[in-house]
Scaffold this motif. Sequence first.
Motif, PDB file in Angstrom:
ATOM      1  N   GLU A 389      26.325  21.787   2.632  1.00  0.00           N
ATOM      2  CA  GLU A 389      25.048  21.102   2.860  1.00  0.00           C
ATOM      3  C   GLU A 389      25.202  19.593   2.701  1.00  0.00           C
ATOM      4  OE1 GLU A 389      25.072  22.488  -1.459  1.00  0.00           O
ATOM      5  OE2 GLU A 389      25.765  23.190   0.484  1.00  0.00           O
ATOM      6  N   HIS A 390      26.307  19.146   2.088  1.00  0.00           N
ATOM      7  CA  HIS A 390      26.543  17.707   1.916  1.00  0.00           C
ATOM      8  C   HIS A 390      27.752  17.209   2.709  1.00  0.00           C
ATOM      9  CE1 HIS A 390      23.463  17.187  -1.154  1.00  0.00           C
ATOM     10  NE2 HIS A 390      23.863  18.323  -1.673  1.00  0.00           N
ATOM     11  N   THR A 391      28.722  18.069   2.989  1.00  0.00           N
ATOM     12  CA  THR A 391      29.859  17.618   3.810  1.00  0.00           C
ATOM     13  C   THR A 391      29.411  17.353   5.241  1.00  0.00           C
ATOM     14  OG1 THR A 391      30.515  19.923   4.279  1.00  0.00           O
ATOM     15  CG2 THR A 391      31.605  18.805   2.426  1.00  0.00           C
ATOM     16  N   LEU A 392      28.284  17.929   5.633  1.00  0.00           N
ATOM     17  CA  LEU A 392      27.653  17.554   6.898  1.00  0.00           C
ATOM     18  C   LEU A 392      26.718  16.375   6.611  1.00  0.00           C
ATOM     19  CD1 LEU A 392      26.805  21.028   8.481  1.00  0.00           C
ATOM     20  CD2 LEU A 392      28.313  19.283   9.436  1.00  0.00           C
ATOM     21  N   GLY A 393      27.181  15.172   6.940  1.00  0.00           N
ATOM     22  CA  GLY A 393      26.386  13.987   6.662  1.00  0.00           C
ATOM     23  C   GLY A 393      26.753  13.346   5.331  1.00  0.00           C
ATOM     24  N   MET A 394      28.023  13.389   4.974  1.00  0.00           N
ATOM     25  CA  MET A 394      28.469  12.892   3.679  1.00  0.00           C
ATOM     26  C   MET A 394      28.140  11.414   3.468  1.00  0.00           C
ATOM     27  SD  MET A 394      29.833  13.339   0.761  1.00  0.00           S
ATOM     28  CE  MET A 394      30.331  15.055   0.988  1.00  0.00           C
ATOM     29  N   LYS A 395      27.650  11.105   2.270  1.00  0.00           N
ATOM     30  CA  LYS A 395      27.381   9.741   1.841  1.00  0.00           C
ATOM     31  C   LYS A 395      28.272   9.406   0.654  1.00  0.00           C
ATOM     32  CE  LYS A 395      23.935   9.224   4.740  1.00  0.00           C
ATOM     33  NZ  LYS A 395      24.066   8.343   5.913  1.00  0.00           N
ATOM     34  N   LYS A 396      28.628   8.135   0.520  1.00  0.00           N
ATOM     35  CA  LYS A 396      29.553   7.702  -0.524  1.00  0.00           C
ATOM     36  C   LYS A 396      29.064   8.061  -1.926  1.00  0.00           C
ATOM     37  CE  LYS A 396      30.989   3.671  -3.050  1.00  0.00           C
ATOM     38  NZ  LYS A 396      30.726   2.246  -3.311  1.00  0.00           N
ATOM     39  N   GLU A 397      27.790   7.814  -2.225  1.00  0.00           N
ATOM     40  CA  GLU A 397      27.304   8.011  -3.586  1.00  0.00           C
ATOM     41  C   GLU A 397      27.420   9.459  -4.042  1.00  0.00           C
ATOM     42  OE1 GLU A 397      26.646   5.868  -5.938  1.00  0.00           O
ATOM     43  OE2 GLU A 397      27.309   4.388  -4.451  1.00  0.00           O
ATOM     44  N   TYR A 398      27.077  10.385  -3.138  1.00  0.00           N
ATOM     45  CA  TYR A 398      27.199  11.800  -3.497  1.00  0.00           C
ATOM     46  C   TYR A 398      28.667  12.163  -3.694  1.00  0.00           C
ATOM     47  CZ  TYR A 398      26.900  16.872  -3.297  1.00  0.00           C
ATOM     48  OH  TYR A 398      27.010  18.202  -3.595  1.00  0.00           O
ATOM     49  N   PHE A 399      29.532  11.641  -2.831  1.00  0.00           N
ATOM     50  CA  PHE A 399      30.971  11.897  -2.931  1.00  0.00           C
ATOM     51  C   PHE A 399      31.477  11.447  -4.297  1.00  0.00           C
ATOM     52  CE2 PHE A 399      35.417  10.673  -2.330  1.00  0.00           C
ATOM     53  CZ  PHE A 399      35.941  11.778  -1.672  1.00  0.00           C
ATOM     54  N   MET A 400      31.093  10.241  -4.730  1.00  0.00           N
ATOM     55  CA  MET A 400      31.536   9.720  -6.021  1.00  0.00           C
ATOM     56  C   MET A 400      31.052  10.607  -7.169  1.00  0.00           C
ATOM     57  SD  MET A 400      33.307   6.941  -5.620  1.00  0.00           S
ATOM     58  CE  MET A 400      33.965   6.827  -3.962  1.00  0.00           C
ATOM     59  N   GLU A 401      29.813  11.013  -7.081  1.00  0.00           N
ATOM     60  CA  GLU A 401      29.231  11.846  -8.145  1.00  0.00           C
ATOM     61  C   GLU A 401      30.010  13.136  -8.321  1.00  0.00           C
ATOM     62  OE1 GLU A 401      25.268  14.601  -8.762  1.00  0.00           O
ATOM     63  OE2 GLU A 401      25.097  12.819  -7.480  1.00  0.00           O
ATOM     64  N   LYS A 402      30.336  13.812  -7.225  1.00  0.00           N
ATOM     65  CA  LYS A 402      30.998  15.111  -7.301  1.00  0.00           C
ATOM     66  C   LYS A 402      32.478  14.999  -7.649  1.00  0.00           C
ATOM     67  CE  LYS A 402      27.650  17.980  -6.572  1.00  0.00           C
ATOM     68  NZ  LYS A 402      27.273  18.954  -7.629  1.00  0.00           N
ATOM     69  N   VAL A 403      33.166  14.030  -7.042  1.00  0.00           N
ATOM     70  CA  VAL A 403      34.612  13.915  -7.260  1.00  0.00           C
ATOM     71  C   VAL A 403      34.918  13.383  -8.652  1.00  0.00           C
ATOM     72  CG1 VAL A 403      36.769  12.922  -6.366  1.00  0.00           C
ATOM     73  CG2 VAL A 403      34.984  13.631  -4.778  1.00  0.00           C
ATOM     74  N   SER A 404      33.944  12.706  -9.269  1.00  0.00           N
ATOM     75  CA  SER A 404      34.156  12.208 -10.633  1.00  0.00           C
ATOM     76  C   SER A 404      34.243  13.346 -11.653  1.00  0.00           C
ATOM     77  CB  SER A 404      33.044  11.227 -11.030  1.00  0.00           C
ATOM     78  OG  SER A 404      31.781  11.866 -11.026  1.00  0.00           O
ATOM     79  N   GLN A 405      34.013  14.582 -11.228  1.00  0.00           N
ATOM     80  CA  GLN A 405      34.293  15.744 -12.092  1.00  0.00           C
ATOM     81  C   GLN A 405      35.793  15.887 -12.322  1.00  0.00           C
ATOM     82  OE1 GLN A 405      32.407  19.463 -10.844  1.00  0.00           O
ATOM     83  NE2 GLN A 405      30.961  18.293  -9.584  1.00  0.00           N
ATOM     84  N   PHE A 406      36.590  15.353 -11.386  1.00  0.00           N
ATOM     85  CA  PHE A 406      38.035  15.537 -11.431  1.00  0.00           C
ATOM     86  C   PHE A 406      38.800  14.243 -11.712  1.00  0.00           C
ATOM     87  CE2 PHE A 406      36.128  18.230  -8.068  1.00  0.00           C
ATOM     88  CZ  PHE A 406      36.215  19.465  -8.703  1.00  0.00           C
ATOM     89  N   ILE A 407      38.220  13.108 -11.344  1.00  0.00           N
ATOM     90  CA  ILE A 407      38.887  11.812 -11.485  1.00  0.00           C
ATOM     91  C   ILE A 407      37.916  10.841 -12.139  1.00  0.00           C
ATOM     92  CG2 ILE A 407      39.954   9.888 -10.209  1.00  0.00           C
ATOM     93  CD1 ILE A 407      40.656  11.909  -8.011  1.00  0.00           C
ATOM     94  N   ASP A 408      38.428  10.002 -13.028  1.00  0.00           N
ATOM     95  CA  ASP A 408      37.599   9.012 -13.719  1.00  0.00           C
ATOM     96  C   ASP A 408      36.733   8.238 -12.729  1.00  0.00           C
ATOM     97  OD1 ASP A 408      36.993   7.141 -16.056  1.00  0.00           O
ATOM     98  OD2 ASP A 408      37.893   5.766 -14.583  1.00  0.00           O
ATOM     99  N   ARG A 409      35.434   8.146 -13.005  1.00  0.00           N
ATOM    100  CA  ARG A 409      34.483   7.539 -12.058  1.00  0.00           C
ATOM    101  C   ARG A 409      34.830   6.082 -11.740  1.00  0.00           C
ATOM    102  NH1 ARG A 409      29.074   8.897 -10.190  1.00  0.00           N
ATOM    103  NH2 ARG A 409      28.523   7.209  -8.779  1.00  0.00           N
ATOM    104  N   LYS A 410      35.192   5.291 -12.751  1.00  0.00           N
ATOM    105  CA  LYS A 410      35.489   3.888 -12.497  1.00  0.00           C
ATOM    106  C   LYS A 410      36.736   3.744 -11.625  1.00  0.00           C
ATOM    107  CE  LYS A 410      35.978  -0.642 -14.639  1.00  0.00           C
ATOM    108  NZ  LYS A 410      36.997  -1.070 -13.674  1.00  0.00           N
ATOM    109  N   THR A 411      37.762   4.532 -11.929  1.00  0.00           N
ATOM    110  CA  THR A 411      38.981   4.508 -11.101  1.00  0.00           C
ATOM    111  C   THR A 411      38.655   4.893  -9.668  1.00  0.00           C
ATOM    112  OG1 THR A 411      40.364   5.082 -13.003  1.00  0.00           O
ATOM    113  CG2 THR A 411      41.290   5.492 -10.813  1.00  0.00           C
TER     114      THR A 411
END
Length: 464
Positions: A389-411
């Motif tokens: 539901e989000h990979t269709l129409g991906m936005k940067k902010e949502y991407f950062m929020e989800k991927v920061s589960q695995f990688i430090d948000r600031k990095t």
Amino acid sequence: MMFACSPKEEQVNVKMDYTLDWQTDHLHVSLLYTPTEAVSTTLHYGEISYGGQADIFSCVKNFQGENCILKTDSAAREIKLYYEGTPTLKVEYDMEYDLEDEKLNCPRELFRPNTDKDFLYVQGLNLYLHEKGEKDYLQRVKWLHTPDFPTFCMYNEDGSFDTKVAPQSDFYYKFILGDRRLHVDTFELYGVTNYMVTAPLQHAEFNRADIKDFFQKVYTGYQKFWNDTIDYSYTLVMYPFEKIRHEVTGLGLGHAFLSRYNHYADTILTKDRATTVAHEIGHNWVSGEQWFGEGFNDLQTWYILTATGLRTIDDYVAEINYYIRKLHHSEIRNLPNDQIADNFWKLGDYSWIIYWRGAVYGFRLLGQMEAMTGDPHAFKTLMTTLGKEHTLGMKKEYFMEKVSQFIDRKTLEDEFEKYIIRAETMDLSASPLPSGCKLIFEADGTPQVEITDREVFAKHFILQ
């Protein structure tokens, strides 16, 4: 000629009521139009943001108006209508164009109409008139006379000539494609009928079977990867270029893909063309900001082709290395992201740099994720965590929020700004790569990925 009719024409109020009439070698268009503005209205033709649209007004001729005074402005691609009150106006014109050899390139042959006694090729944006900025009013399209050769109208799911009433936007990007060589094949997947439209110049049976087999395997692979319930039809069109020798290009059109390719080949579905088809099918699950919608969709394409056994792990690495090499040597490799769209139709690297940048950034990210989590299925984990539901129409902010589960948000944010937005040279040696491979450098300093453990590297690719 053939006569078109529908069992029961819908009695609804529409703003644009079109009748299409095939006349031997061109299309005659009649429009009944009820304006909302008093005194005058301006209608527009074409879409200048598309390729091949320079002097596009030359594709339509012989404008006539009824209940109005009609004036055309070819430079502005406008038709100005003057009238009293708000009557129902009638506008007629011919859509007739033969591709020129001079100045002909990929965008011109891909997007411009082309008509002849043996074929019809036109996209809605170069067939219908529209009010500026407004594309969601109701429109009807019906046929008076149809071509005497096989024709597929993409605005109808089954490609038929049936009259359709829908928002104008439903017609705007859809093609009408007809050709004496045209074949329309149907097949079912998950209980849904899908359509394959081809016009092979030779070895028709082999090519049709080859394309069908590939489509079924790829489509099934995507469905398994996303654990998706597919309840819509998909249309795959593979139609040869008439004149240019461009290897392959195409347009994603919702649940459809129209591909144009160099017809000087016995086999339609070459390796590059097959990859392009798989990429466009992948847009049913991945789209959005271009670094993701194109770059991560390329990663998805290579992943699915490898996981389904249609490609090898060596093919996957070869694709990654090709992108790294192209990015490394491009003269515009450090062009900031916000300047790419303005130069897209210059073609060359301008059309591809965001694919290269997004895919290489994504591959680098997978290594970082695996190093942090120990998960060899980082791509599968990443995409399912993001969610369809989000990979269709991906936005940067949502991407950062989800991927920061695995990688430090600031990095994560610092590297995104550095490599995607500012387009600094990507340092692949500064972070770990996915397991089973390493980074090497060619004599000229070009970084490349090399498989070190085939068994370990192969474990990255799973569907379920």
